[in-house]
Design an enzyme around this catalytic site. Structure first.
Site, PDB file in Angstrom:
ATOM      1  CB  CYS A  72      41.977  26.713  -3.315  1.00  0.00           C
ATOM      2  SG  CYS A  72      42.370  27.764  -4.743  1.00  0.00           S
ATOM      3  CG  ASN A 124      30.264  26.559  -0.060  1.00  0.00           C
ATOM      4  OD1 ASN A 124      31.319  26.289  -0.627  1.00  0.00           O
ATOM      5  ND2 ASN A 124      29.609  27.663  -0.315  1.00  0.00           N
ATOM      6  N   GLY A 125      27.836  25.503  -1.723  1.00  0.00           N
ATOM      7  CA  GLY A 125      27.874  25.161  -3.131  1.00  0.00           C
ATOM      8  C   GLY A 125      26.542  25.295  -3.835  1.00  0.00           C
ATOM      9  CD  GLU A 126      25.508  25.872  -8.859  1.00  0.00           C
ATOM     10  OE1 GLU A 126      24.991  26.470  -9.813  1.00  0.00           O
ATOM     11  OE2 GLU A 126      26.735  25.876  -8.630  1.00  0.00           O
TER      12      GLU A 126
END
Length: 332
Positions: free
Chosen positions: A98, A199-201
């Protein structure tokens, strides 16, 4: 190809998990984080944030949900993990990614990526505290200020006994700004012996294909991309040899919007409800021209009765039969 639905604080709560897993293509979800500080939380806190615990640890579409914990004290994390495990989640996930400043200031989330030894201690304590059959996974970013400790953090998490690791391919400093550095996930995969999820975009099928090639991962986690296009998971699987996916069009989405509205009307006060619908429409207009029209029509409307009327008109215009109320309404 395995598709996971990402945890997204303030957006992807149990209501949207319910709706998006009905659209298909999602194999597993992770809940938004449950904040652990210095006390053992009562069971009602876990079930409030993850009401799927009252449904066998699954969404009503039958998709397993791992409940995510966020905290920095190994002992307190372990005690809460043990209580959570007794409620029957599909697994326990640990948040080491986070980027929110308020979380990082208190030593949680991505701030822990500065301390690989603490990561190992937390994972180890949680792993010992829960039954051996229950999966313990973790989600991390590439680092805090930079990615110099990315491999060391991943190895610490794996050495602590994690069964799986999700890597968001950006640092805390990079936040959510494009691009995502998927190739760094390949470095992490080479350094640990546990399954790694990229993970990501990932907004499109082409993004998913490029992510898979760069990271080497056969498991992908999608978040904002799935919120903007609820059919993305199915489309990714179809493109990678898991069958043929019919494009999810606006007429298919309208009943899901109606169910989403009914659900939030049972959980939120009247003043908060319109904002949640507009929030989702704001994402959907990236993919659907009809969502842009809907967003512009509703952006100044805050009267739930007027939104009811608008949804009724959309259902009448696009759907042969009105959607039945969600079973979650009856279970709530």
């Amino acid at each position: 190809m395995t598709i996971l639905l990402a945890p997204m604080e303030g957006l992807l709560d149990f209501v949207l998990r319910d709706i998006l897993t009905r659209a298909g293509g999602v194999d597993r979800c992770v809940s938004e984080f449950i904040r652990i500080t210095d006390q053992l939380l009562p069971e009602r806190v876990f079930t409030r944030i993850v009401p799927e615990l009252l449904n066998g640890g699954c969404t009503l579409a039958g998709v397993p949900v791992r409940a995510q914990l966020l905290g920095s004290d190994p002992v307190c994390m372990a005690e809460n993990a043990a209580r959570l495990a007794a409620l029957g989640p599909a697994g326990i996930d640990l948040n080491f990614g986070c980027p929110a400043n308020i979380v990082n200031r208190h030593g949680g989330g991505a701030a822990l990526l500065k301390e690989p030894d603490t990561l190992a201690a937390i994972v180890s304590a949680v792993r010992r505290a829960v039954p051996a059959h229950l999966p313990v996974s973790a989600k991390m970013r590439l680092g805090y200020h930079d990615d110099a400790l990315a491999v060391a953090c991943a190895q610490a998490i794996a050495s602590g006994g994690a069964d799986e690791l999700v890597v968001h391919a950006r640092t805390k400093a990079q936040a959510y700004r494009p691009p995502a550095y998927w190739e760094r996930i390949a470095d992490i995969r080479a350094a640990v012996a546990i399954p790694v999820v990229a993970n990501g975009e990932i907004w499109t099928v082409d993004d998913a294909r490029r992510c898979r090639e760069a990271s080497g991962c056969d498991m992908l986690m999608i978040g904002r991309g799935a919120v903007a296009d609820p059919g993305l998971g199915r489309a990714i699987k179809a493109s990678m040899g898991n069958g043929h996916a019919q494009v999810l069009g606006w007429p298919t989405l309208v009943p899901l919007l109606a169910d989403f509205w009914h659900l939030i009307c049972t959980r939120l006060d009247a003043r908060s409800r319109p904002g949640r619908l507009k929030q989702w429409l704001n994402f959907l207009r990236r993919r659907f021209p009809e969502a842009e029209i809907a967003y512009q029509s509703l952006k100044t409307i805050n009267d739930p009765a007027l939104i009811d009327q608008w949804l009724a008109g959309e259902v009448q215009a696009h759907v042969a039969e009105p959607p039945s109320p969600s079973r979650l309404l009856q279970a709530a």
